[in-house]
Design an enzyme around this catalytic site. Structure first.
Site, PDB file in Angstrom:
ATOM      1  N   GLU A 209       0.847  -1.192   0.000  1.00  0.00           N
ATOM      2  CA  GLU A 209       0.000   0.000   0.000  1.00  0.00           C
ATOM      3  C   GLU A 209       0.882   1.242   0.000  1.00  0.00           C
ATOM      4  OE1 GLU A 209      -2.050  -1.085   3.589  1.00  0.00           O
ATOM      5  OE2 GLU A 209      -0.865   0.255   4.815  1.00  0.00           O
ATOM      6  N   HIS A 246      -4.004   3.000   8.336  1.00  0.00           N
ATOM      7  CA  HIS A 246      -2.742   2.532   8.894  1.00  0.00           C
ATOM      8  C   HIS A 246      -1.837   3.712   9.232  1.00  0.00           C
ATOM      9  CE1 HIS A 246      -3.020  -1.711   6.955  1.00  0.00           C
ATOM     10  NE2 HIS A 246      -3.594  -1.663   8.146  1.00  0.00           N
TER      11      HIS A 246
END
Lengths: 289, 373
Positions: A209, A246
């Site tokens: 990511e 995150h």
């Protein structure tokens, strides 16, 4: 063969009497994983789904041939639990808990480095070697044994990918979740090295990511790998400067962008899928090629 | 959480790190009085974004009256979309040299990292790599004075400054560890006369460690009101401005869901990671937050691991029965306790999707006003 855990893995569950610990102990047992004991301070003598509970890790380790531990303790107690497991000689540790303080993670990793312990997480879905063992919170039904190693930063996205592989008839050797925090025990490269050495793994899937430079660093190692690598990256449409869930998933000062990661991985010879369900197709081509 | 400069300097003062004489003001009242006790003054707007000097956020008044006027002016400005709530009024330092020093975490090496440079006072990203000193700290050893002496040697500092820098780094590291900081940065660290002084203070605290500071929690608002409400129930929410409300579980799949919406020509209204293991209550409240943004359609993408599909389905049933769901909703539901979840939704007249591509494509159609099939 598989990496990190296999059929001989004997599991301890720390925090086994809690809601998540108890639920996922049942799931792991249902999968056929060898959960030998649990720890919950003050609850020694209990049983959870037939698994004996001890007050301390040292006691559990004295009485059972434990090789690894999975932690379901609330964040404030994770450092204590992790250091307890390592002090008792456990060499593989899976930390499911999210929201662990950064400095606790620094302390855990420093101790792990000193004692040569493999730490998966924190903030991970865990690890599964399909058909052999499972330490984590992933659904049991979406995996099947096979030749594809999967390493991911994110849990549910890796479920999506593994599920797609499985319904396309492609099995997995081991699926590893690194964890979504800024400080975690394993890097992509650590796991890629293990897959490169594992004779059963033929193709590796990297699920990354935006943010940080873990994928760019992985690309340096992918260059040297003999096995084909397929990648999928989340966050193509994410705006800069916004933290996408995150801790690490943020584009700061133009670094950690989707484009930079795709460029690094492509230059290293990896095939990058645009959509999650294209991963299975690219893996199939790599297996046949 | 980033702290304002004046908060950072309060902590520096408590930790024995030299800072200029100064005081924070939330209104211009009393500024002139305070400045009359200083040889010369600087008035700095307290904002979290960098580049405030270029944005006109720092003033150098000539007299106490001018200082009070400058404070009043700055307190009525908006810098980079954020209103200025406070100014820091300080003694203006004589600046002989400007250095840079910071302690942060190197995620790749899993260690604290000290970054220092004799070329401070500018954006550190623009300083050439060969002018940066970078040294990792072993948390077992801690940061001892020898470490600071070595940093100073590599920076090329003269002996007296080296001694001061070494003491300063020991204190910075103590602060970094005891306050659970993600970043402690001084830029510039100035040499004023023969004294090292922290002319700025940038501290970012780890939100995850706030439970260790129950009595001492500075409130710094960086979130919108809805983002704040989501944070209170442990959900990560970012407003993006499109028309499809999005809820998924897990940061990665949420990001990928946004990417897929873009791929199908739609535009997401938000990022919402309902988190691992969100139960019925949290999911219901998250859905209410989504509804309050007035999306044209809602897309829910749940791949249950630690999250259980039946919990999620129950939350939707509850919100539908109590407050109602006035917009089209598309739910993709697979994973742990999937059958039970699908059944609960069916009773509510909602058909769950199994594959994400079908669900995303449908949500984009609905948001574009296409007829329901």
């Amino acid at each position: 063969m598989a990496v990190i855990i296999d059929k001989d893995n004997v599991i301890l569950v720390q925090g086994i009497t809690g809601k998540q610990g108890s639920f996922h102990t049942a799931q792991m047992l249902a999968y056929g994983a060898r959960v030998a004991a649990g720890v919950s301070p003050g609850k020694g003598g209990w049983e959870v789904h037939g698994v004996p509970v001890f007050d301390t890790v040292a006691e559990a380790v004295e009485k059972h041939p434990i090789t690894s531990s999975i932690i379901f303790i609330p964040a404030p107690g994770v450092k204590d639990a992790a250091l307890e497991a390592m002090s008792a000689g456990i060499k593989t540790l899976v930390i499911i808990t999210e929201h662990v303080p950064l400095h606790d993670e620094l302390d855990i990793m420093a101790y792990a480095e000193k004692l040569n312990v493999t730490v998966i997480g924190p903030n991970t879905f865990g690890i599964i070697s399909p058909g052999q063992s499972k330490m984590g919170i992933m659904p049991n039904s979406i995996y099947t044994p096979g030749p594809v190693g999967v390493v991911a930063r994110s849990g549910t996205l890796s479920y999506e990918i593994a599920y797609n592989l499985t319904v396309n008839g492609i099995g997995q050797s081991t699926v590893v979740g690194l964890g979504g925090d800024r400080v975690v025990g394993l890097s992509f490269t650590d796991v890629l090295e293990k897959f490169e050495r594992d004779p059963e793994t033929k193709v590796v899937v990297v699920v990354g990511e935006i943010g940080g430079n873990a994928e760019e660093e992985a690309a340096l190692y992918i260059r040297q790998m003999t096995k084909p690598v397929v990648a999928f990256l989340a966050g193509r449409s994410a705006p800069p400067g916004k933290r996408m869930g995150h801790a690490g998933a943020i584009i700061e000062r133009g670094k950690g962008t989707f484009a930079s990661k795709v460029a690094a991985l492509t230059a290293a010879g990896a095939k990058v899928a645009v959509l999650p369900w294209e991963v299975a197709e690219l893996v199939k081509e790599a297996l046949e090629g | 959480m980033k702290l304002y400069e004046y908060m950072g300097k309060d902590i520096f003062r408590r930790e024995g790190i030299p800072v200029p004489r100064g005081k924070a003001f939330f209104s211009p009242e009393g500024v002139a009085d305070f400045v009359s006790g200083l040889p010369s003054a600087v008035v700095k707007s307290q904002v979290l974004s960098g580049g405030r000097g270029k944005a006109g956020g720092i003033k150098f008044p000539g007299t106490p009256a001018e200082a009070e006027a400058a404070a009043g002016e700055l307190l009525s400005t908006v810098i980079k979309d954020l209103p200025v709530h406070a100014v820091l009024v300080e003694e203006r330092l004589q600046i002989d040299k400007e250095y840079y020093v910071a302690i942060t975490v190197d995620g790749a090496r899993r260690k604290p990292l000290v970054i220092a440079s004799a070329h401070g006072g500018v954006d550190i990203e623009e300083v050439a790599e060969e002018h940066l000193v970078k040294m990792h700290v072993d948390v077992h050893a801690g940061l001892q004075p020898y470490f600071g002496r070595e940093v100073a040697r590599r920076m090329g500092l003269p002996p007296d400054e080296a001694r001061q820098l070494s003491q300063l780094l020991v204190k910075m590291y103590h602060l970094f560890r005891t306050y659970d900081a993600e970043l402690v940065e001084i830029n510039p660290l100035v040499v004023s006369g023969n004294q090292l002084v922290a002319a700025d203070a940038k501290i970012t605290l780890d939100d995850e460690a706030s439970f260790r500071f129950p009595d001492w929690l500075p409130r710094v608002e960086e979130r919108t009101e809805k983002e704040q409400r989501a944070a209170e129930i442990g959900i990560s929410f970012v407003e993006l401005g499109g028309d499809i409300g999005v809820m998924a579980n897990g940061a990665g799949i949420t990001m990928a869901t946004l990417d897929m919406i873009h791929h199908f020509g739609g535009s997401p209204r938000n990022f919402m990671d309902a988190g691992g293991g969100a139960g019925t209550e949290a999911t219901a409240r998250a859905l209410e937050i989504l509804l309050s943004t007035n999306p044209k359609a809602i897309l829910v993408n749940i791949f249950g691991g630690i999250t259980r599909c039946d919990d999620v389905a129950r939350a939707f049933a509850r919100v539908k029965e109590t407050v109602g769901i006035p917009v089209p909703i598309v739910i993709r539901l697979v994973g742990t306790n999937e059958e039970a979840g699908v059944e609960i939704l069916k009773q509510q007249g909602i058909n769950a999707y199994r594959t994400v591509q079908d669900a995303v494509a449908r949500a984009v159609e609905l948001a574009a006003g296409k007829e329901a099939i």
